[in-house]
Design a protein around this motif. Structure first.
Motif, mmCIF file in Angstrom:
data_model
loop_
_atom_site.group_PDB
_atom_site.id
_atom_site.type_symbol
_atom_site.label_atom_id
_atom_site.label_comp_id
_atom_site.label_asym_id
_atom_site.label_seq_id
_atom_site.Cartn_x
_atom_site.Cartn_y
_atom_site.Cartn_z
ATOM 1 N N GLY A 48 51.424 -0.695 50.527
ATOM 2 C CA GLY A 48 51.141 0.945 49.297
ATOM 3 C C GLY A 48 53.438 0.957 50.206
ATOM 4 N N TYR A 49 53.168 1.921 48.952
ATOM 5 C CA TYR A 49 53.887 3.106 48.651
ATOM 6 C C TYR A 49 54.430 3.926 47.566
ATOM 7 N N GLU A 50 54.509 5.290 48.365
ATOM 8 C CA GLU A 50 54.595 6.263 47.872
ATOM 9 C C GLU A 50 56.374 6.755 47.906
ATOM 10 N N THR A 51 56.800 6.959 46.433
ATOM 11 C CA THR A 51 57.764 7.607 46.035
ATOM 12 C C THR A 51 58.074 9.265 45.260
ATOM 13 N N THR A 52 59.234 9.594 46.168
ATOM 14 C CA THR A 52 59.469 10.633 45.363
ATOM 15 C C THR A 52 60.654 11.333 45.073
#
Length: 264
Positions: free
Chosen positions: A218-222
């Motif tokens: 998984g990954y999360e970008t802002t």
């Protein structure tokens, strides 16, 4: 008395000789303590690249991608599965109903009013139909977007079992213009109608990756910055979270009608 005195001289000489021998005998130097084996140098960027490659090599997996635009736009969630033969079955939100897509390599079919069809952006009138067709045509496997992120992220650090890094202005602009998350490059800008894309300034971003057993899960970008639409400047604060599950064990039924449209 003299004989008694000389009787003890040899014994005294023995003691003196032994003491001198002790002082002059060389002492072997102590061995230095063993140096503990050093662990291999930590290279977060290499770890991320390897984890993304392992996911890309998997024959199957499922994913969920949720994007939050902030304000009153709400969240948009796309789900999908990769299966044998390289098929991707994707479900994404539409204006009135969900859009279902089956793709393989460079071909794509979409379910429209109960019938599987091959989208043709040029055959659609200007408006939502053309935008949807172009968006569907530009879909790509999500791990491709993940690998792109890994190649662009900088200043990667390991914090609390996650890998965190930054996106420079160029990379953040590309993602902010909807060219990064699960889409191929191009697509005619923000509206998908071939017009001039909106102007983006002050773009920046961060990414947090999660690795489990050496595989990217998984990954999360802002993303933050400003975007100008028709002369009106708007603040952008967009978060996208992608999770991968069932790596190597995901299965699904391939719609025969759609598969026939993708046959080579």
């Amino acid at each position: 008395m003299k004989p008694d005195t000389f009787r003890f001289i040899p014994f005294s000489l023995v003691l003196i000789t032994a003491a001198v021998a002790q002082e002059t005998t060389p002492v072997a130097p102590a061995e230095p303590p063993a140096v503990p084996e050093q662990p291999p140098a930590v290279n977060p960027t290499a770890d991320l690249a390897g984890a993304a490659e392992k996911l890309a090599a998997a024959t199957s997996y499922a994913w969920s991608q949720t994007t939050s635009f902030g304000g009153n736009f709400g969240d948009r969630t796309t789900t999908g599965k990769k299966g044998s033969g390289g098929y991707l079955l994707i479900t994404m939100p539409g204006r009135d109903q969900e859009i279902q897509v089956l793709s393989r390599k460079d071909k794509v079919a979409m379910l429209r009013e109960g019938t599987w069809v091959v989208p043709n952006a040029e055959g659609e009138e200007q408006g939502p139909g053309r935008w949807i067709a172009r968006m569907v045509q530009n879909l790509r496997e999500p791990v491709t977007g993940a690998k792109d992120l890994v190649s662009k992220v900088t200043e990667v650090k390991i914090e609390n079992s996650t890998y965190q890094g930054k996106l420079d202005e160029t990379a953040a602009k590309e993602l902010m213009s909807f060219r990064g998350f699960g889409r191929r490059g191009g697509g005619g800008g923000q509206g998908g109608g071939g017009g001039t894309p909106p102007e983006i300034t002050g773009a920046g971003g961060t990414v947090t990756f999660t690795i489990t057993d050496g595989v990217l899960t998984g990954y999360e970008t802002t993303l933050t910055g400003k975007m100008t639409f028709n002369g009106e400047e708007r603040d952008v604060n967009r978060t996208t979270k992608v999770s991968f599950t069932g790596v190597g064990s995901t299965t699904f039924d391939i719609p025969e009608a759609a598969a026939g449209l993708l046959a080579e």
